[in-house]
Write a protein that holds these residues in place. Structure first.
Motif, PDB file in Angstrom:
ATOM      1  N   TYR A   1       0.051   2.240  11.959  1.00  0.00           N
ATOM      2  CA  TYR A   1       1.149   1.673  11.164  1.00  0.00           C
ATOM      3  C   TYR A   1       1.439   2.558   9.959  1.00  0.00           C
ATOM      4  O   TYR A   1       2.594   2.797   9.602  1.00  0.00           O
ATOM      5  CB  TYR A   1       0.756   0.264  10.724  1.00  0.00           C
ATOM      6  N   TYR A   2       0.379   3.071   9.353  1.00  0.00           N
ATOM      7  CA  TYR A   2       0.539   3.863   8.143  1.00  0.00           C
ATOM      8  C   TYR A   2       1.008   5.282   8.424  1.00  0.00           C
ATOM      9  O   TYR A   2       1.449   5.978   7.502  1.00  0.00           O
ATOM     10  CB  TYR A   2      -0.755   3.842   7.328  1.00  0.00           C
ATOM     11  N   LEU A   3       0.935   5.701   9.670  1.00  0.00           N
ATOM     12  CA  LEU A   3       1.613   6.940  10.035  1.00  0.00           C
ATOM     13  C   LEU A   3       3.122   6.737   9.902  1.00  0.00           C
ATOM     14  O   LEU A   3       3.839   7.597   9.382  1.00  0.00           O
ATOM     15  CB  LEU A   3       1.256   7.357  11.460  1.00  0.00           C
ATOM     16  N   GLY A   4       3.581   5.560  10.363  1.00  0.00           N
ATOM     17  CA  GLY A   4       5.001   5.236  10.215  1.00  0.00           C
ATOM     18  C   GLY A   4       5.413   5.141   8.757  1.00  0.00           C
ATOM     19  O   GLY A   4       6.466   5.656   8.359  1.00  0.00           O
ATOM     20  N   THR A   5       4.574   4.494   7.942  1.00  0.00           N
ATOM     21  CA  THR A   5       4.934   4.365   6.518  1.00  0.00           C
ATOM     22  C   THR A   5       4.915   5.737   5.852  1.00  0.00           C
ATOM     23  O   THR A   5       5.772   6.036   5.006  1.00  0.00           O
ATOM     24  CB  THR A   5       3.971   3.420   5.770  1.00  0.00           C
ATOM     25  N   TRP A   6       3.953   6.577   6.208  1.00  0.00           N
ATOM     26  CA  TRP A   6       3.893   7.916   5.607  1.00  0.00           C
ATOM     27  C   TRP A   6       5.148   8.720   5.928  1.00  0.00           C
ATOM     28  O   TRP A   6       5.733   9.355   5.046  1.00  0.00           O
ATOM     29  CB  TRP A   6       2.649   8.652   6.112  1.00  0.00           C
ATOM     30  N   ILE A   7       5.571   8.670   7.182  1.00  0.00           N
ATOM     31  CA  ILE A   7       6.802   9.371   7.571  1.00  0.00           C
ATOM     32  C   ILE A   7       7.993   8.820   6.786  1.00  0.00           C
ATOM     33  O   ILE A   7       8.834   9.566   6.281  1.00  0.00           O
ATOM     34  CB  ILE A   7       7.049   9.226   9.092  1.00  0.00           C
ATOM     35  N   GLY A   8       8.049   7.487   6.678  1.00  0.00           N
ATOM     36  CA  GLY A   8       9.146   6.867   5.940  1.00  0.00           C
ATOM     37  C   GLY A   8       9.142   7.243   4.474  1.00  0.00           C
ATOM     38  O   GLY A   8      10.186   7.574   3.892  1.00  0.00           O
ATOM     39  N   TYR A   9       7.961   7.220   3.846  1.00  0.00           N
ATOM     40  CA  TYR A   9       7.866   7.552   2.427  1.00  0.00           C
ATOM     41  C   TYR A   9       8.259   9.006   2.150  1.00  0.00           C
ATOM     42  O   TYR A   9       8.991   9.301   1.216  1.00  0.00           O
ATOM     43  CB  TYR A   9       6.444   7.314   1.925  1.00  0.00           C
ATOM     44  N   VAL A  10       7.739   9.919   2.966  1.00  0.00           N
ATOM     45  CA  VAL A  10       7.919  11.341   2.691  1.00  0.00           C
ATOM     46  C   VAL A  10       9.325  11.822   3.036  1.00  0.00           C
ATOM     47  O   VAL A  10       9.940  12.582   2.283  1.00  0.00           O
ATOM     48  CB  VAL A  10       6.869  12.174   3.453  1.00  0.00           C
ATOM     49  N   PHE A  11       9.864  11.370   4.160  1.00  0.00           N
ATOM     50  CA  PHE A  11      11.102  11.951   4.656  1.00  0.00           C
ATOM     51  C   PHE A  11      12.343  11.069   4.509  1.00  0.00           C
ATOM     52  O   PHE A  11      13.463  11.583   4.539  1.00  0.00           O
ATOM     53  CB  PHE A  11      10.944  12.324   6.144  1.00  0.00           C
ATOM     54  N   LEU A  12      12.179   9.757   4.361  1.00  0.00           N
ATOM     55  CA  LEU A  12      13.351   8.886   4.440  1.00  0.00           C
ATOM     56  C   LEU A  12      13.630   8.049   3.200  1.00  0.00           C
ATOM     57  O   LEU A  12      14.780   7.975   2.747  1.00  0.00           O
ATOM     58  CB  LEU A  12      13.217   7.945   5.654  1.00  0.00           C
ATOM     59  N   SER A  13      12.612   7.372   2.661  1.00  0.00           N
ATOM     60  CA  SER A  13      12.884   6.337   1.654  1.00  0.00           C
ATOM     61  C   SER A  13      13.554   6.874   0.401  1.00  0.00           C
ATOM     62  O   SER A  13      14.510   6.277  -0.104  1.00  0.00           O
ATOM     63  CB  SER A  13      11.595   5.584   1.305  1.00  0.00           C
ATOM     64  N   GLY A  14      13.077   7.996  -0.126  1.00  0.00           N
ATOM     65  CA  GLY A  14      13.687   8.559  -1.327  1.00  0.00           C
ATOM     66  C   GLY A  14      15.117   9.011  -1.117  1.00  0.00           C
ATOM     67  O   GLY A  14      16.034   8.560  -1.823  1.00  0.00           O
ATOM     68  N   PRO A  15      15.368   9.913  -0.150  1.00  0.00           N
ATOM     69  CA  PRO A  15      16.739  10.351   0.099  1.00  0.00           C
ATOM     70  C   PRO A  15      17.689   9.210   0.448  1.00  0.00           C
ATOM     71  O   PRO A  15      18.845   9.195   0.016  1.00  0.00           O
ATOM     72  CB  PRO A  15      16.593  11.316   1.287  1.00  0.00           C
TER      73      PRO A  15
END
Length: 505
Positions: free
Chosen positions: A67-81
């Motif tokens: 699950y936290y692989l998904g959150t890590w991808i989201g945090y690093v690549f998606l949520s900010g932009p």
């Protein structure tokens, strides 16, 4: 009596933050429901069709950690932009939709592909929850005045722990559906219940005002003024917001001297990096302290302490429900005692709770002393108290307020990704460690919490009562403005030289 009646502005802010907490509720429910289905016979049967029961510990660890692989991808690549491009509301909106897709995949897991579907569904849910868990506190932080910001952002954590509690109680209720149909459908329905709050959240989000800071950042000055007027209930007294609006606008204009702030600025600018590593380490410590283990494996932990499956689910529901009250308490005190003191108190309490849970089962092995087992259960509740007044809400409060506006979303996302890494580590190793070294696992968390006390006491400054624009006085002013000011001075000199040259011609 009138002093206890909230002002119109306070009521509006509380309502908006509470509604945003519904997104955090979805986030918490999505996490908590997994802990209950881990002990559900129907779920175990469905998943064990893939691997032998002897590998259940590592299998649970992977389902949790992935699950936290998904959150890590989201945090690093998606949520900010995404939060910067479409706004805080629609970033949360997108996250809720993606989370529902992940929940739908998990709900449908069956047959020989059940394990793979759970893995895929967990990754997708993690991706969606990454967007929610950054956008919601970011929104709450940016609509709040400085003196109330801590309490309003804590509503994010209140929503999350309420979702956890609802998930545990749903799991407890469905555990009594023991027929053949119940074993097949019960855990699936408990997972699918999250669609109800998700739908309400998705429908309501477009009606919320966007934050004035984001609107000003995008050049929508009139909309930003209208938003701030509404948030401060200043329709009949526009002059009341002039000072705050001007301060925000000036800060945005200063920050806009750099047209586009890249991710690498957080690492190359020494003052921004100073904020980044503090926020990232805080999120990492918030998971490594043992919180991930308690959230995901609480019923399993209670069963190991001698409780029946039914009682373990009930105790988990009680523990999570108490967290709601504790977090509400933290909401009222965080802006009085400060972020740093709350974190220190929480870390000390968690350290004590972990050392007790490590020592007593060694002194009285194999549940040979019921008083010892019950003491461990009590200290797990103490751990929850420490987390609820410390890392739980404060990791997000602190992280959302220390970055400049134009890079705040990116900063929060990177910090949250550090938390995801901590969760991956704990989620994967905890069930395996418990199987191999038993209660000695808790000594690891004890040592981590002791280290946290030292780190927090020596490296983290207090931020309570400071406006988002005043953080430069605490963490130092970044070099972004200086570089751009120099560029503008250079342009100004060039313009003057051009005028002189033209005059000579």
């Amino acid at each position: 009596m009138a002093a206890f009646i909230p002002t119109k502005a306070t009521a509006r802010l509380a309502t908006l933050s509470l509604f945003c907490g519904l997104g955090s509720f979805l986030w918490g429910y999505n996490i908590g429901i997994l802990a209950t289905i881990f002990v559900n016979p129907g779920f175990i049967k469905a998943l064990h069709s893939v691997k032998p029961a002897s590998k259940w510990a590592s299998q649970k660890g992977l389902i949790t950690a992935i699950y936290y692989l998904g959150t890590w991808i989201g945090y690093v690549f998606l949520s900010g932009p995404l939060a910067d491009r479409v706004g805080r509301r629609y970033s949360a909106f997108t996250g809720a939709v993606v989370t529902c897709v992940g929940a739908a995949v998990m709900t449908g897991a069956h047959g020989k592909d059940a394990y793979a579907m759970m893995i895929i569904g967990r990754i997708i849910s993690g991706l969606g929850n990454a967007l929610i868990s950054t956008a919601v506190p970011l929104y709450q932080s940016e609509i709040a005045p400085a003196k109330k910001r801590g309490g309003l952002v804590v509503m994010n954590h209140i929503g999350m722990v309420t979702g956890l509690a609802a998930a545990f109680w749903a799991g407890y209720a469905y555990s009594h559906w023991t027929s053949k149909l119940g074993n097949y459908e019960g855990w699936r329905e408990s997972v699918a219940l999250q669609f109800i709050p998700a739908l309400i959240f998705i429908v309501g989000l477009p009606f919320l005002p966007e934050t004035p800071r984001w609107l000003l950042e995008k050049g929508h000055t009139d909309a930003a003024y209208k938003s701030l007027t509404y948030l401060r209930a200043a329709e009949n007294n526009p002059a009341a917001i002039e000072e705050e609006f001007t301060e925000i606008k000036d800060s945005i204009e200063t920050n806009k001297l750099v047209k586009e702030v890249a991710w690498y600025e957080l690492f190359t600018d020494p003052f921004l990096f100073g904020r980044l590593w503090k926020g990232a380490l805080l999120q990492f410590m918030a998971q490594m302290c043992g919180a991930t283990a308690i959230k995901y494996y609480l019923p399993t932990v209670f069963i190991a302490l001698g409780l029946s499956k039914d009682l373990s689910l009930m105790a988990s529901g009680i523990e999570s429900t108490l967290k709601i009250g504790l977090t509400i308490m933290e909401m009222f005190i965080i802006d009085k005692i400060g972020r740093r003191n709350s974190l220190l108190i929480g870390a000390v309490v968690m350290a004590v709770a972990m050392v007790v849970n490590g020592a007593l089962p060694l002194a009285y092995p194999h549940n040979s002393n019921h008083a010892s087992d019950y003491a461990c259960i009590v200290f797990i509740f103490f751990f929850s108290f420490g987390y609820s007044v410390g890392f739980g809400p404060n990791a997000w409060v602190y992280g959302t307020e220390i970055f400049p506006t134009q890079i705040r979303a990116k900063g929060i996302s990177i910090c949250a990704s550090a938390g995801a890494i901590g969760s991956i580590v704990v989620g994967q190793f905890f069930p395996v460690a418990i199987n191999n070294i038993g209660s000695k696992t808790y000594f690891i968390f004890f040592a981590i919490n002791v280290a946290c006390v030292v780190i927090l006491a020596t490296l983290y400054p207090e931020t309570k009562g400071k406006t988002l624009e005043e953080m430069d006085t605490i963490f130092g002013k970044s070099n972004l403005e200086d570089h751009e000011t120099h560029d503008h001075e250079h342009e100004h000199v060039a313009d003057e030289e051009q005028v002189v040259h033209q005059g000579k011609l």
